[in-house]
Write an enzyme that holds these catalytic residues in place. Structure first.
Site, PDB file in Angstrom:
ATOM      1  N   ALA A 126       9.922  -3.317 -10.662  1.00 29.13           N
ATOM      2  CA  ALA A 126       9.109  -3.909 -11.639  1.00 29.13           C
ATOM      3  C   ALA A 126       7.738  -3.130 -11.496  1.00 29.13           C
ATOM      4  O   ALA A 126       6.840  -3.619 -12.323  1.00 29.13           O
ATOM      5  CB  ALA A 126       9.230  -5.382 -11.648  1.00 29.13           C
ATOM      6  N   LEU A 128       5.778  -4.504  -9.198  1.00 31.82           N
ATOM      7  CA  LEU A 128       4.747  -5.414  -8.648  1.00 31.82           C
ATOM      8  C   LEU A 128       4.602  -5.653  -7.017  1.00 31.82           C
ATOM      9  O   LEU A 128       4.259  -6.427  -6.410  1.00 31.82           O
ATOM     10  CB  LEU A 128       5.391  -6.910  -9.124  1.00 31.82           C
ATOM     11  CG  LEU A 128       5.630  -6.926 -10.448  1.00 31.82           C
ATOM     12  CD1 LEU A 128       6.144  -8.421 -10.793  1.00 31.82           C
ATOM     13  CD2 LEU A 128       4.107  -6.958 -11.166  1.00 31.82           C
ATOM     14  N   ASP A 175      -2.202  -1.647  -2.893  1.00 29.83           N
ATOM     15  CA  ASP A 175      -1.060  -2.675  -2.815  1.00 29.83           C
ATOM     16  C   ASP A 175      -1.159  -3.457  -1.550  1.00 29.83           C
ATOM     17  O   ASP A 175      -0.895  -4.601  -1.537  1.00 29.83           O
ATOM     18  CB  ASP A 175       0.406  -1.838  -2.893  1.00 29.83           C
ATOM     19  CG  ASP A 175       0.458  -1.237  -4.600  1.00 29.83           C
ATOM     20  OD1 ASP A 175      -0.242  -1.569  -5.213  1.00 29.83           O
ATOM     21  OD2 ASP A 175       1.356  -0.466  -4.799  1.00 29.83           O
TER      22      ASP A 175
END
Length: 397
Positions: A126, A128, A175
């Site tokens: 996704a 994320l 991230d």
């Protein structure tokens, strides 16, 4: 959601024993509010940790063996801590092995070993940052079991190193840093060159962040990521012919852009990539300023502008992400919407009036399905803390 009793049964099947030495850790996913594809160009990003993420139950061993099991994959992966090697067939476990190897090298000693049991409520693929969450939660667990003093910022750096050098994905630092350093109710204004950062309160009042998943496979993301990174490096080399003092594209000021545009006129691809990076850096700085001032409508417009730039100049959106963003833009209770993550599938993040979220979801679902034939998934995102050990009161999901 996973059933707690079933998870516990699966854990004890994987790692028999009592509970006394089992420890629990959690690392969140992340959403980037603005500042996309500029972390590896030395710029500023503005991510926030989510309350969804990856949970890890780990039982220490004394035999130098590490075993990995994820509820999302059928097989158990096993290795010795003194023989950690990349194997394509090991999938996600290459990220965990790489992190353990990086922490061992940092500590100058071998890890004792352990049984690592992972579960996630982040959708795979996704955008994320489930891979960063797996890396960071593994590093935090190894740090705790080794009793080795690593701060969370260093965990982020070691996790990035593992992904770059062990797995071979040339990612930036955003991230891992967001996952390690998140703070509830705040986004992180991060300088990816120096790792200087500021926690900025995200005060949305009557609005909320809604993440929408395209539910489209992100097949091009990795190859296009590396391609865009190479294009940015090529653009930088060309621009240094007229601006020899810059080390990164994000150091180019807006008032020098006309000179850059003229210099790159014969290379339209490099021109577009550089234009996105230069102006996205400007948008990110401006977004922090207007958010601090409580100007949510201005923040939303910057989100929209970011998506347009990612669509037209960086070319990393694709029909599904564009359809989601356009559907959100056409809803009166939405202040802004943009893709978040690497692109080519994944998710958008939208700033939506809380009272109108059910209508927003229905509006976007219908418009998106009409254009793509796909069904999106939604969830309202609260902003949570970064990686941490969880208090043990029985096994918790």
């Amino acid at each position: 959601m996973h059933d707690t009793e079933a998870l516990q049964a699966k854990f004890f099947w994987f790692s028999p024993g009592d509970m006394t030495d089992v420890r629990q850790f959690f690392a969140p996913g992340r959403v980037n509010l603005i500042g996309e594809h500029i972390d590896y160009n030395g710029g500023h990003v503005f991510p926030a940790a989510l309350t969804r993420g990856v949970s890890l139950w780990v039982r220490p061993r004394a035999d130098g063996v590490v075993r990995f099991f994820s509820v999302d994959f059928p097989e158990t992966i096993e290795a010795r801590v003194d023989e950690l090697e990349f194997r394509p067939s090991d999938g996600y476990a290459n990220y965990t092995k790489g992190v353990i190897k990086a922490v061992q090298e940092e500590a100058g000693t071998l890890f004792c070993g352990g049984d690592f049991f992972y579960m996630s409520n982040l959708a795979n693929g996704a955008g994320l940052s489930s891979s960063a969450a797996v890396e960071v939660v593994t590093a935090a667990a190894v740090r705790a079991l080794m009793a080795y003093p690593l701060d969370n910022a260093r965990i982020a750096v070691l996790s990035q190193r593992a992904e770059n050098d062990f797995v071979g994905v040339n990612c930036g630092i955003m991230d891992q840093f967001a996952v390690a350093m998140g703070k509830a109710g705040h986004a992180i204004f991060l300088d990816c060159q120096t790792l200087a950062y500021e926690w900025v309160p995200v005060t949305l009042g009557d609005y909320a962040l809604v993440i929408t998943n395209t539910n489209e496979r992100r097949g091009l993301a990795d190859s296009k990521y590396n391609e865009r990174r190479s294009e940015c490096e090529a653009a930088l080399r060309r621009i240094q012919e007229i601006l020899p003092d810059i080390q990164n594209l994000t150091q180019i000021s807006i008032d020098r852009w006309d000179d850059v545009e003229t210099h790159l006129a014969s290379e339209p691809n490099l021109l577009r990539r550089a234009r996105h990076v230069v102006f996205e850096e400007h948008r990110t700085n401006e977004a922090v300023r207007v958010l601090k001032a409580g100007r949510l409508a201005a923040f939303g417009q910057l989100m929209n502008d970011s998506h347009v730039s990612l669509r037209d100049d960086y070319e990393v959106t694709g029909p599904a992400l564009d359809a989601l963003a356009e559907a959100a833009w056409s809803f009166s209770g939405c202040l802004g919407s943009r893709m978040t993550g690497a692109g080519f599938g994944g998710c958008t993040v939208s700033l939506v009036r809380r009272a109108a979220i059910p209508e927003f979801e229905e509006h976007v679902r219908v418009a998106y399905a009409d254009k793509t034939g796909l069904q999106p998934s939604f969830y309202v995102s609260e902003i949570g803390d970064g990686v941490h050990e969880q208090q043990k009161e029985g096994l918790e999901v």
